[in-house]
Design a protein around this motif. Structure first.
Motif, PDB file in Angstrom:
ATOM      1  N   ILE A 268      44.080  31.450  46.155  1.00 24.64           N
ATOM      2  CA  ILE A 268      42.642  31.625  45.937  1.00 24.64           C
ATOM      3  C   ILE A 268      42.231  30.738  44.764  1.00 24.64           C
ATOM      4  O   ILE A 268      42.601  31.006  43.611  1.00 24.64           O
ATOM      5  CB  ILE A 268      42.309  33.102  45.672  1.00 24.64           C
ATOM      6  CG1 ILE A 268      42.714  33.942  46.896  1.00 24.64           C
ATOM      7  CG2 ILE A 268      40.830  33.279  45.356  1.00 24.64           C
ATOM      8  CD1 ILE A 268      42.499  35.419  46.742  1.00 24.64           C
TER       9      ILE A 268
ATOM     10  N   TYR B 297      42.284  48.424  42.171  1.00 23.61           N
ATOM     11  CA  TYR B 297      42.420  48.560  43.620  1.00 23.61           C
ATOM     12  C   TYR B 297      43.882  48.838  43.978  1.00 23.61           C
ATOM     13  O   TYR B 297      44.782  48.093  43.592  1.00 23.61           O
ATOM     14  CB  TYR B 297      41.964  47.281  44.329  1.00 23.61           C
ATOM     15  CG  TYR B 297      40.603  46.792  43.898  1.00 23.61           C
ATOM     16  CD1 TYR B 297      39.452  47.298  44.484  1.00 23.61           C
ATOM     17  CD2 TYR B 297      40.473  45.839  42.889  1.00 23.61           C
ATOM     18  CE1 TYR B 297      38.196  46.856  44.086  1.00 23.61           C
ATOM     19  CE2 TYR B 297      39.227  45.396  42.481  1.00 23.61           C
ATOM     20  CZ  TYR B 297      38.091  45.899  43.081  1.00 23.61           C
ATOM     21  OH  TYR B 297      36.862  45.466  42.675  1.00 23.61           O
TER      22      TYR B 297
ATOM     23  N   ASP C  97      49.814  44.370  52.668  1.00 22.44           N
ATOM     24  CA  ASP C  97      48.540  44.246  53.378  1.00 22.44           C
ATOM     25  C   ASP C  97      47.794  43.020  52.868  1.00 22.44           C
ATOM     26  O   ASP C  97      47.066  43.067  51.873  1.00 22.44           O
ATOM     27  CB  ASP C  97      47.699  45.507  53.189  1.00 22.44           C
ATOM     28  CG  ASP C  97      46.525  45.583  54.151  1.00 22.44           C
ATOM     29  OD1 ASP C  97      45.972  44.521  54.474  1.00 22.44           O
ATOM     30  OD2 ASP C  97      46.177  46.707  54.571  1.00 22.44           O
ATOM     31  N   ARG C  98      47.938  41.905  53.559  1.00 25.56           N
ATOM     32  CA  ARG C  98      47.400  40.633  53.099  1.00 25.56           C
ATOM     33  C   ARG C  98      45.877  40.616  53.075  1.00 25.56           C
ATOM     34  O   ARG C  98      45.266  40.099  52.135  1.00 25.56           O
ATOM     35  CB  ARG C  98      47.939  39.491  53.976  1.00 25.56           C
ATOM     36  CG  ARG C  98      49.443  39.317  53.857  1.00 25.56           C
ATOM     37  CD  ARG C  98      49.999  38.353  54.877  1.00 25.56           C
ATOM     38  NE  ARG C  98      51.454  38.263  54.743  1.00 25.56           N
ATOM     39  CZ  ARG C  98      52.097  37.332  54.040  1.00 25.56           C
ATOM     40  NH1 ARG C  98      51.393  36.395  53.412  1.00 25.56           N
ATOM     41  NH2 ARG C  98      53.403  37.325  53.958  1.00 25.56           N
ATOM     42  N   GLU C  99      45.244  41.163  54.106  1.00 29.36           N
ATOM     43  CA  GLU C  99      43.785  41.139  54.176  1.00 29.36           C
ATOM     44  C   GLU C  99      43.161  41.962  53.054  1.00 29.36           C
ATOM     45  O   GLU C  99      42.226  41.516  52.377  1.00 29.36           O
ATOM     46  CB  GLU C  99      43.312  41.637  55.542  1.00 29.36           C
ATOM     47  CG  GLU C  99      43.634  40.689  56.688  1.00 29.36           C
ATOM     48  CD  GLU C  99      43.047  41.165  57.992  1.00 29.36           C
ATOM     49  OE1 GLU C  99      42.317  42.184  57.981  1.00 29.36           O
ATOM     50  OE2 GLU C  99      43.301  40.521  59.026  1.00 29.36           O
ATOM     51  N   LYS C 100      43.670  43.173  52.849  1.00 26.80           N
ATOM     52  CA  LYS C 100      43.130  44.014  51.781  1.00 26.80           C
ATOM     53  C   LYS C 100      43.415  43.406  50.413  1.00 26.80           C
ATOM     54  O   LYS C 100      42.588  43.508  49.496  1.00 26.80           O
ATOM     55  CB  LYS C 100      43.705  45.419  51.875  1.00 26.80           C
ATOM     56  CG  LYS C 100      43.119  46.256  52.998  1.00 26.80           C
ATOM     57  CD  LYS C 100      43.608  47.694  52.933  1.00 26.80           C
ATOM     58  CE  LYS C 100      42.972  48.542  54.026  1.00 26.80           C
ATOM     59  NZ  LYS C 100      43.440  49.957  53.970  1.00 26.80           N
TER      60      LYS C 100
ATOM     61  N   GLU D 254      43.625  40.205  49.655  1.00 21.56           N
ATOM     62  CA  GLU D 254      42.687  39.111  49.405  1.00 21.56           C
ATOM     63  C   GLU D 254      41.307  39.652  49.059  1.00 21.56           C
ATOM     64  O   GLU D 254      40.651  39.148  48.133  1.00 21.56           O
ATOM     65  CB  GLU D 254      42.590  38.194  50.623  1.00 21.56           C
ATOM     66  CG  GLU D 254      41.635  37.029  50.390  1.00 21.56           C
ATOM     67  CD  GLU D 254      41.574  36.048  51.538  1.00 21.56           C
ATOM     68  OE1 GLU D 254      40.677  35.180  51.522  1.00 21.56           O
ATOM     69  OE2 GLU D 254      42.424  36.150  52.457  1.00 21.56           O
ATOM     70  N   ARG D 255      40.854  40.686  49.771  1.00 16.74           N
ATOM     71  CA  ARG D 255      39.546  41.264  49.474  1.00 16.74           C
ATOM     72  C   ARG D 255      39.510  41.843  48.063  1.00 16.74           C
ATOM     73  O   ARG D 255      38.528  41.682  47.327  1.00 16.74           O
ATOM     74  CB  ARG D 255      39.196  42.343  50.496  1.00 16.74           C
ATOM     75  CG  ARG D 255      38.854  41.807  51.877  1.00 16.74           C
ATOM     76  CD  ARG D 255      38.054  42.824  52.680  1.00 16.74           C
ATOM     77  NE  ARG D 255      38.781  44.072  52.875  1.00 16.74           N
ATOM     78  CZ  ARG D 255      39.570  44.317  53.915  1.00 16.74           C
ATOM     79  NH1 ARG D 255      39.752  43.385  54.846  1.00 16.74           N
ATOM     80  NH2 ARG D 255      40.182  45.487  54.043  1.00 16.74           N
ATOM     81  N   ALA D 256      40.601  42.524  47.672  1.00 15.61           N
ATOM     82  CA  ALA D 256      40.653  43.119  46.337  1.00 15.61           C
ATOM     83  C   ALA D 256      40.662  42.047  45.257  1.00 15.61           C
ATOM     84  O   ALA D 256      39.995  42.185  44.215  1.00 15.61           O
ATOM     85  CB  ALA D 256      41.880  44.012  46.209  1.00 15.61           C
TER      86      ALA D 256
ATOM     87  N   ARG E 155      39.411  39.003  45.469  1.00 23.24           N
ATOM     88  CA  ARG E 155      38.086  38.381  45.398  1.00 23.24           C
ATOM     89  C   ARG E 155      37.078  39.312  44.715  1.00 23.24           C
ATOM     90  O   ARG E 155      36.199  38.853  43.984  1.00 23.24           O
ATOM     91  CB  ARG E 155      37.611  37.982  46.795  1.00 23.24           C
ATOM     92  CG  ARG E 155      38.438  36.843  47.394  1.00 23.24           C
ATOM     93  CD  ARG E 155      37.792  36.239  48.610  1.00 23.24           C
ATOM     94  NE  ARG E 155      38.590  35.150  49.141  1.00 23.24           N
ATOM     95  CZ  ARG E 155      38.589  33.902  48.679  1.00 23.24           C
ATOM     96  NH1 ARG E 155      37.804  33.593  47.646  1.00 23.24           N
ATOM     97  NH2 ARG E 155      39.343  32.971  49.218  1.00 23.24           N
ATOM     98  N   SER E 156      37.219  40.606  44.927  1.00 26.88           N
ATOM     99  CA  SER E 156      36.342  41.559  44.234  1.00 26.88           C
ATOM    100  C   SER E 156      36.608  41.547  42.733  1.00 26.88           C
ATOM    101  O   SER E 156      35.676  41.635  41.920  1.00 26.88           O
ATOM    102  CB  SER E 156      36.553  42.970  44.792  1.00 26.88           C
ATOM    103  OG  SER E 156      36.146  43.059  46.136  1.00 26.88           O
TER     104      SER E 156
ATOM    105  N   HIS F 214      34.798  39.138  40.127  1.00 29.46           N
ATOM    106  CA  HIS F 214      33.439  39.359  39.630  1.00 29.46           C
ATOM    107  C   HIS F 214      33.413  40.187  38.345  1.00 29.46           C
ATOM    108  O   HIS F 214      32.353  40.316  37.718  1.00 29.46           O
ATOM    109  CB  HIS F 214      32.605  40.056  40.706  1.00 29.46           C
ATOM    110  CG  HIS F 214      32.492  39.269  41.982  1.00 29.46           C
ATOM    111  ND1 HIS F 214      31.814  38.080  42.058  1.00 29.46           N
ATOM    112  CD2 HIS F 214      33.002  39.494  43.223  1.00 29.46           C
ATOM    113  CE1 HIS F 214      31.882  37.609  43.290  1.00 29.46           C
ATOM    114  NE2 HIS F 214      32.596  38.447  44.014  1.00 29.46           N
TER     115      HIS F 214
END
Length: 248
Positions: free
Chosen positions: A57, A113, A119-122, A124-126, A128-129, A132
């Protein structure tokens, strides 16, 4: 006129490239609670290794720590990297995140988180969150003293002054183990950034935070590359408000 326009374009491109190259990534701390006695942990260990190496990322500087829990040790294999300290730390996270489950592998992203370690998708979302959230800047300077390191830590200010604790974590860069018992018997396991020491350095107050520490590596780090990780954590919520690392 064309030559002048070309000159301006060249200057603009150079400035843009300079700005891009000096762009500061946001540090995000990834704590993987794992065990060599857990058959579902090796894929999570590999995932953490891939995040550590690839840094996929662009906006994030992923700082990883493997924290080996001790509650799997009773099932046939004693994980030499395990500690009750990490089991207790994971339990504290469960309480903060209002979770009834303590399990491995579990990935905690920036202290906020919690998710299954693979869990790759979760993940990445965490991550990116977490980008911020406001972070405080941490500086580390370290020099090798053989079986120890002289470490200087400086933190200019705090996101929420007086409410965060500062920790120094020492981790072996890579650990490989031939497991001969338990669920992973017969497998060669490799883990990144295996923590062997975590200590509290103090609390962020109104004035700039500065500490000089002699960090002992001990026998576990003999002839090994050691990562030095410093992070500030909100003592109420567990959120990581700043993190940095270096290596010797």
């Amino acid at each position: 006129m064309k030559a002048f326009s070309l000159f301006l374009l060249t200057v603009w491109l150079a400035a843009a490239a300079s700005t891009q190259s000096t762009h500061t990534r946001v540090p995000v701390l990834l704590e993987l609670f794992t065990s060599e006695g857990c058959s579902s942990c090796p894929p999570a260990d590999e995932f953490l290794t891939s995040l550590d190496r690839a840094q996929p990322i662009p906006e994030a500087e992923l700082i990883v720590i493997s924290e080996h829990v001790d509650y799997w040790n009773r099932l046939g294999w004693i994980d030499q990297s395990s500690s009750r300290f990490f089991s207790d730390r994971q339990t504290t996270y469960a309480e903060r995140l209002h979770s009834e489950d303590v399990y491995t592998p579990q990935l905690i992203v920036d202290g906020t988180y919690g998710l299954a370690g693979g869990d790759r998708e979760k993940a990445e979302r965490a991550i990116r969150s977490a980008l911020h959230a406001q972070k405080t800047s941490i500086s580390i300077q370290a020099s090798n003293k053989g079986v120890s390191a002289q470490v200087h830590v400086a933190i200019a200010g705090a996101v929420d002054r007086g409410a965060s604790d500062v920790y120094l974590a020492l981790a072996l860069d890579r650990v490989s183990t031939s497991v001969t018992a338990g669920e992973n018997s017969g497998h060669e396991l490799t883990h990144p950034a295996v923590a062997f020491s975590v200590r509290k350095l103090g609390t962020l107050e109104d004035s700039p935070f500065k500490r000089d520490i002699l960090a002992s590596f001990g026998d576990e780090a003999k002839n090994a590359r050691v990562r030095i990780i410093v992070f500030a954590q909100d003592r109420r919520t567990g959120r990581i408000v700043g993190a940095a690392q270096t290596a010797l």
